[in-house]
Design a protein around this motif. Structure first.
Motif, PDB file in Angstrom:
ATOM      1  N   LEU A  20       0.827  -1.203   0.000  1.00  0.00           N
ATOM      2  CA  LEU A  20       0.000   0.000   0.000  1.00  0.00           C
ATOM      3  C   LEU A  20       0.863   1.256   0.000  1.00  0.00           C
ATOM      4  O   LEU A  20       0.625   2.201  -0.749  1.00  0.00           O
ATOM      5  N   ALA A  21       1.898   1.238   0.839  1.00  0.00           N
ATOM      6  CA  ALA A  21       2.770   2.412   0.913  1.00  0.00           C
ATOM      7  C   ALA A  21       3.438   2.678  -0.424  1.00  0.00           C
ATOM      8  O   ALA A  21       3.561   3.823  -0.873  1.00  0.00           O
ATOM      9  N   LEU A  22       3.853   1.598  -1.091  1.00  0.00           N
ATOM     10  CA  LEU A  22       4.518   1.747  -2.377  1.00  0.00           C
ATOM     11  C   LEU A  22       3.558   2.249  -3.441  1.00  0.00           C
ATOM     12  O   LEU A  22       3.851   3.198  -4.163  1.00  0.00           O
ATOM     13  N   THR A  23       2.372   1.613  -3.516  1.00  0.00           N
ATOM     14  CA  THR A  23       1.430   1.989  -4.561  1.00  0.00           C
ATOM     15  C   THR A  23       0.868   3.378  -4.336  1.00  0.00           C
ATOM     16  O   THR A  23       0.609   4.110  -5.282  1.00  0.00           O
ATOM     17  N   ALA A  24       0.662   3.727  -3.070  1.00  0.00           N
ATOM     18  CA  ALA A  24       0.143   5.064  -2.779  1.00  0.00           C
ATOM     19  C   ALA A  24       1.157   6.125  -3.193  1.00  0.00           C
ATOM     20  O   ALA A  24       0.806   7.172  -3.741  1.00  0.00           O
ATOM     21  N   ALA A  25       2.438   5.831  -2.921  1.00  0.00           N
ATOM     22  CA  ALA A  25       3.479   6.798  -3.265  1.00  0.00           C
ATOM     23  C   ALA A  25       3.628   6.958  -4.766  1.00  0.00           C
ATOM     24  O   ALA A  25       3.939   8.029  -5.267  1.00  0.00           O
ATOM     25  N   CYS A  26       3.394   5.836  -5.484  1.00  0.00           N
ATOM     26  CA  CYS A  26       3.600   5.861  -6.928  1.00  0.00           C
ATOM     27  C   CYS A  26       2.355   6.218  -7.712  1.00  0.00           C
ATOM     28  O   CYS A  26       2.409   6.373  -8.928  1.00  0.00           O
ATOM     29  N   SER A  27       1.213   6.284  -7.031  1.00  0.00           N
ATOM     30  CA  SER A  27      -0.031   6.507  -7.762  1.00  0.00           C
ATOM     31  C   SER A  27      -0.022   7.874  -8.433  1.00  0.00           C
ATOM     32  O   SER A  27       0.207   8.903  -7.814  1.00  0.00           O
ATOM     33  N   SER A  28      -0.289   7.860  -9.698  1.00  0.00           N
ATOM     34  CA  SER A  28      -0.343   9.117 -10.455  1.00  0.00           C
ATOM     35  C   SER A  28      -1.739   9.692 -10.477  1.00  0.00           C
ATOM     36  O   SER A  28      -1.969  10.754 -11.037  1.00  0.00           O
ATOM     37  N   ALA A 112      -6.104  -2.605  -6.322  1.00  0.00           N
ATOM     38  CA  ALA A 112      -7.392  -2.150  -6.842  1.00  0.00           C
ATOM     39  C   ALA A 112      -7.928  -0.985  -6.019  1.00  0.00           C
ATOM     40  O   ALA A 112      -8.475  -0.016  -6.564  1.00  0.00           O
ATOM     41  N   TYR A 113      -7.760  -1.048  -4.695  1.00  0.00           N
ATOM     42  CA  TYR A 113      -8.192   0.073  -3.857  1.00  0.00           C
ATOM     43  C   TYR A 113      -7.400   1.334  -4.207  1.00  0.00           C
ATOM     44  O   TYR A 113      -7.971   2.420  -4.361  1.00  0.00           O
ATOM     45  N   THR A 114      -6.097   1.180  -4.342  1.00  0.00           N
ATOM     46  CA  THR A 114      -5.242   2.326  -4.665  1.00  0.00           C
ATOM     47  C   THR A 114      -5.622   2.941  -6.004  1.00  0.00           C
ATOM     48  O   THR A 114      -5.592   4.164  -6.179  1.00  0.00           O
ATOM     49  N   GLU A 115      -5.999   2.094  -6.950  1.00  0.00           N
ATOM     50  CA  GLU A 115      -6.411   2.574  -8.261  1.00  0.00           C
ATOM     51  C   GLU A 115      -7.693   3.392  -8.195  1.00  0.00           C
ATOM     52  O   GLU A 115      -7.794   4.487  -8.774  1.00  0.00           O
ATOM     53  N   LEU A 116      -8.693   2.875  -7.476  1.00  0.00           N
ATOM     54  CA  LEU A 116     -10.023   3.489  -7.505  1.00  0.00           C
ATOM     55  C   LEU A 116     -10.218   4.601  -6.478  1.00  0.00           C
ATOM     56  O   LEU A 116     -11.022   5.514  -6.700  1.00  0.00           O
ATOM     57  N   ALA A 117      -9.545   4.523  -5.343  1.00  0.00           N
ATOM     58  CA  ALA A 117      -9.814   5.450  -4.232  1.00  0.00           C
ATOM     59  C   ALA A 117      -9.797   6.922  -4.618  1.00  0.00           C
ATOM     60  O   ALA A 117     -10.662   7.688  -4.154  1.00  0.00           O
ATOM     61  N   PRO A 118      -8.869   7.404  -5.461  1.00  0.00           N
ATOM     62  CA  PRO A 118      -8.874   8.838  -5.762  1.00  0.00           C
ATOM     63  C   PRO A 118     -10.075   9.304  -6.572  1.00  0.00           C
ATOM     64  O   PRO A 118     -10.394  10.493  -6.581  1.00  0.00           O
ATOM     65  N   ASP A 119     -10.744   8.371  -7.254  1.00  0.00           N
ATOM     66  CA  ASP A 119     -11.749   8.766  -8.237  1.00  0.00           C
ATOM     67  C   ASP A 119     -13.176   8.367  -7.903  1.00  0.00           C
ATOM     68  O   ASP A 119     -14.080   8.583  -8.716  1.00  0.00           O
TER      69      ASP A 119
END
Length: 424
Positions: A20-28, A112-119
């Motif tokens: 989660l920490a990695l994907t959150a940091a890298c999420s564009s 999947a959570y990291t992908e969808l959460a911002p939108d």
């Protein structure tokens, strides 16, 4: 339907948290400039609203341990959204579900959570309590988007944004054992077997059986398993040797079917009861069917899909029309209920002209008497408590719609009334 990962809770949460920490940091996709906006109609909107569309996320299991139930939950929610939109939506805004299948894989779930959460405005479904627990800190911190998990672990309590619908597994297990004692001959001094998944689900259910054991003067014989353990021969042998007079299973449908079938073959004549996610009607088409019909019960947070209420009958008719090739099961009830709760929160938020994440969160807190025709009133006003404490006891029945009949109406045992879930 709360499937469990095959690793221990500690390892699962640690590994998932690292991802989660990695994907959150890298999420564009994270947008810090996506502030609240005011529409021409005076409705305040923010993240998750695009034009006149309310974007909602669904994180489910279509290919893993709980594939059958995950499909039912998701299709019921898609049906609800279709009807919600046909009725005008909320303040003229229409809902849209974006579905991601994590296959009960922790890395896929968090990604999947990291992908969808911002939108998205929120999640009317997030299946699997270990995965929800892994991102709970982020949900409570930066995201603050409402999540209604298809999971009943008490470890998820205490958040304004992650809200458990129905009694948690510990309370459900207490009510289940109360049924065994009042209806199936289990008594003080007896031994009770408990077969459970390692991880949040099983460990939370075990907290309930351990508590009930102290209150009722019984002894719990533990058998911890993994979701990949499908043959319960060893567990049955251990329970029979211990001389148990009843068994609770906190696992999946496959494990329940094996346990009940093997117990019958081994002449372990003890009543067996499962938590709500330990059954699917498809089991009645297997070799375990005779044993399930004779000696298996299920504790549920609501009446079954075949309940004799107008709302249940309408849902059955609508679901059959929408998905004529698919079987009815209690995943339909769980999915529909969660979607209806989210929909009601959207309607309440609309009344306040605030369709932001904060507005929807506040709206849910105002729902203290939600009831959608399945026998149990839900109260969401206290984030530290499950929305209800009662359980319905069901029994497999081939002739019943959805394969389950009610043998005890919604009720809460005296022991459950005196129990307080451990909030993490």
């Amino acid at each position: 339907m709360n499937p469990r990962n095959g690793r221990t809770r500690t390892l699962t949460v640690t590994a998932v948290a690292a991802l989660l920490a990695l994907t959150a940091a890298c999420s564009s996709k994270a947008k810090d400039d996506d502030g609240d906006k005011q529409s021409a109609g005076g409705v305040k909107t923010g993240k998750g609203i695009t034009g006149k569309t309310i974007n909602l996320g669904v994180l489910t299991d279509m290919t893993g341990v709980y594939a059958t139930l995950g499909k039912s939950v998701t299709q019921a929610q898609q049906l609800y959204v279709k009807q919600f939109n046909a009725a005008g939506g909320a303040c003229g805004y229409k809902a849209k579900l974006t579905v991601r299948d994590h296959g009960y894989d922790p890395q896929k779930a968090v990604a999947a959570y990291t992908e969808l959460a911002p939108d998205v405005l929120g999640f009317p479904q997030f299946l699997g309590s270990p995965f929800v627990a892994a991102v709970k800190q982020r949900i409570d911190g930066q995201d603050k988007a409402l999540v209604l998990p298809q999971a009943w672990s008490a470890h998820l309590l205490g958040s304004k944004y992650v809200r458990v619908i129905g009694s948690t597994y510990d309370i459900e297990t207490i009510n289940a054992i109360d049924f065994l004692m009042k209806e199936k001959g289990l008594k003080k001094g007896d031994k009770l077997g408990h077969v459970y998944f390692e991880g949040d689900y099983g460990e939370n259910a075990l907290q309930g059986s351990t508590y009930m054991a102290k209150q009722a003067g019984i002894t719990v014989v533990e058998q911890k398993i993994k979701p990949t353990d499908n043959d319960m021969t060893a567990q049955v042998a251990a329970l029979k040797k211990a001389g148990v007079k009843g068994v609770v299973i906190s696992a999946g449908p496959r494990q329940a079917a094996s346990l009940v079938g093997v117990a019958a073959a081994a002449k372990l004549n003890a009543p067996i009861i499962g938590n709500n996610s330990a059954y699917s009607p498809q089991l009645l088409g297997t070799q375990a069917a005779p044993a399930l019909l004779k000696n298996y019960w299920v504790a549920s947070p609501s009446l079954p899909i075949g309940a004799d209420t107008p709302e249940a009958k309408k849902l059955v008719a609508d679901y059959k029309k929408a998905y004529p090739k698919d079987a009815l099961d209690n995943g339909v009830v769980a999915g529909w209920t969660a979607a209806a709760v989210f929909g009601e929160a959207l309607k309440k938020a609309c009344e306040s002209k605030d369709l932001t994440r904060e507005g929807v969160d506040k709206a849910l807190l105002s729902l203290s008497d939600f009831e959608n025709g399945f026998g149990v009133t839900q109260d969401f006003s206290d984030p530290k408590a499950p929305s209800s404490h009662g359980s319905v006891i069901l029994q497999p029945d081939k002739s019943a719609v959805g394969g389950m009949k009610v043998v005890r109406q919604p009720s809460e045992s005296e022991e459950a009334k005196g129990f307080t879930p451990k909030v993490s």
